[in-house]
Design a protein around this motif. Structure first.
Motif, PDB file in Angstrom:
ATOM      1  N   GLN A  77       0.827  -1.211   0.000  1.00 33.82           N
ATOM      2  CA  GLN A  77       0.000   0.000   0.000  1.00 33.82           C
ATOM      3  C   GLN A  77       0.859   1.256   0.000  1.00 33.82           C
ATOM      4  N   THR A  79       3.853   1.553  -1.226  1.00 34.93           N
ATOM      5  CA  THR A  79       4.424   1.668  -2.567  1.00 34.93           C
ATOM      6  C   THR A  79       3.398   2.215  -3.550  1.00 34.93           C
ATOM      7  N   GLU A  80       2.191   1.653  -3.476  1.00 37.90           N
ATOM      8  CA  GLU A  80       1.151   2.064  -4.412  1.00 37.90           C
ATOM      9  C   GLU A  80       0.734   3.514  -4.192  1.00 37.90           C
ATOM     10  N   GLN A  81       0.708   3.941  -2.918  1.00 35.07           N
ATOM     11  CA  GLN A  81       0.298   5.308  -2.649  1.00 35.07           C
ATOM     12  C   GLN A  81       1.308   6.310  -3.209  1.00 35.07           C
ATOM     13  N   GLY A  84       1.068   6.401  -6.840  1.00 33.00           N
ATOM     14  CA  GLY A  84      -0.190   7.004  -7.264  1.00 33.00           C
ATOM     15  C   GLY A  84      -0.058   8.464  -7.633  1.00 33.00           C
ATOM     16  N   PRO A  89      -4.214   5.761 -11.290  1.00 35.20           N
ATOM     17  CA  PRO A  89      -4.387   4.777 -10.212  1.00 35.20           C
ATOM     18  C   PRO A  89      -3.890   3.408 -10.637  1.00 35.20           C
ATOM     19  N   GLY A  91      -2.246  -0.581  -8.795  1.00 33.40           N
ATOM     20  CA  GLY A  91      -2.020  -1.373  -7.597  1.00 33.40           C
ATOM     21  C   GLY A  91      -3.213  -2.255  -7.294  1.00 33.40           C
ATOM     22  N   ASP A 142      -9.036  -3.342   2.125  1.00 38.57           N
ATOM     23  CA  ASP A 142      -9.153  -1.898   1.919  1.00 38.57           C
ATOM     24  C   ASP A 142     -10.557  -1.440   2.309  1.00 38.57           C
ATOM     25  N   THR A 276      -5.111   4.615  -0.626  1.00 34.51           N
ATOM     26  CA  THR A 276      -4.308   4.732  -1.841  1.00 34.51           C
ATOM     27  C   THR A 276      -5.141   5.331  -2.966  1.00 34.51           C
ATOM     28  N   GLU A 277      -4.445   5.810  -3.997  1.00 31.93           N
ATOM     29  CA  GLU A 277      -5.147   6.348  -5.157  1.00 31.93           C
ATOM     30  C   GLU A 277      -6.045   5.282  -5.775  1.00 31.93           C
TER      31      GLU A 277
END
Length: 311
Positions: A77, A79-81, A84, A89, A91, A142, A276-277
């Motif tokens: 999360q 990393t993905e944020q 993002g 978007p 992930g 999530d 996250t995005e």
């Protein structure tokens, strides 16, 4: 203990085999075994056992597996944020849905996310409300949909839909309303305790001072509908859970009155976990899909969306 060892360990437990895990993780099997031996030595406990049935975690290994999933998920999360911020978007996003909600929401939601956000990997997990609540508290989801949520510090929630409950009957019973008192003479097929629907029914029965005749306890929506269609008994479900069967006249739905039994579906997410995005995009898509489903009558109920959660 490092992240690489945790990924290797989770891969072995998931695959139930060192060989299959090595192929999935693209690592030589001796190197994989070496990392697990080092992990066991560092922790001072045996984590895995081998048998003819495959590789399974020990009690300590099962507990580490739970922690490892959460740790790796938080790393992903983060990393993905950060990624993002590129504006697209991407992930993974995991959502937990009860069976009756998944029946009406899962397919159109997946289709919409796949069409609009091809770089987002959406995972939908169908389970009982109690399990979804546990996974939310553990940070494994999530989002999760739950019924009749009471505000809590552990997760934020926003109401989605309020839906009436119906007595689901075999063919030929008609669709006339039925008073709750009249359920006392009906053989019911319901989930076992502590399922939320079962508790809702028993609470109403106590308030009306009547006794429900529970003939069958079974924790499976498809099985409940099949048994009702075969005339084994009746059940209590939302109309959205049986729309197809009602159209095909394989079962009948009678609205319960005096009192009307109603429950609300809420979208919940863990407090304190960054959104996250990708998760934000999926949430917005879900709310739009939900509005369409209710507006088209695919999800019978009253829309409760106000555009914001109770953060």
């Amino acid at each position: 203990m490092d992240l690489r060892q945790l990924r290797y360990f989770v891969g072995i437990v998931d695959e139930g085999s060192f060989t299959a895990a090595a192929q999935r993780l693209n690592i030589a099997q001796p190197a994989l075994s070496h990392n697990i031996r080092n992990l066991e030595e560092d922790l001072g406990v045996k984590l895995l056992t081998r048998s003819i049935q495959g590789v399974k975690p020990t009690a300590a290994g099962a507990r580490l597996y739970e922690h490892a999933q959460v740790i790796l998920r938080h790393v992903a999360q983060a990393t993905e944020q950060i990624r993002g911020y590129c504006g697209t978007p991407s992930g993974s996003v995991t959502i937990g849905l009860p069976a009756s909600v998944a029946l009406v929401l899962a397919v159109p939601l997946v289709e919409a996310v796949r069409s609009e956000f091809p770089q987002v990997s959406l995972r939908i997990v169908e389970s009982f409300s109690g399990t979804i609540l546990e996974w939310l508290n553990d940070g494994r989801l999530d989002f999760g949909c739950l019924y009749d949520v009471v505000k809590t510090r552990s997760f934020a929630s926003e109401p989605l839909v309020a839906e009436d409950l119906y007595l689901i009957c075999p063919p030929g019973a008609g669709n006339a309303d039925i008073a709750f008192d009249d359920l006392s003479g009906v053989q019911l097929i319901v989930p076992s305790r502590p399922h939320g629907l079962r508790e809702r029914l028993e609470k109403a029965a106590r308030e009306k001072c009547i006794t429900l005749d529970v003939a069958v306890e079974i924790d499976g929506l498809p099985q409940i509908k099949t048994l009702v269609g075969k005339g084994v008994g009746c059940s209590v479900l939302s109309l959205s859970a049986v729309l197809d069967e009602c159209r095909q006249r394989t079962i009948e739905a009678r609205r319960i009155t005096e009192p009307v039994l109603r429950r609300s579906v809420h979208l919940c997410r863990p407090r304190g976990m960054p959104l996250t995005e990708a998760a934000g995009a999926v949430r917005d898509t879900m709310l739009r899909v939900l509005r369409d489903l209710v507006g088209q009558g695919v999800w019978p109920g009253e829309l409760l969306l106000d555009g914001a959660g109770d953060d």
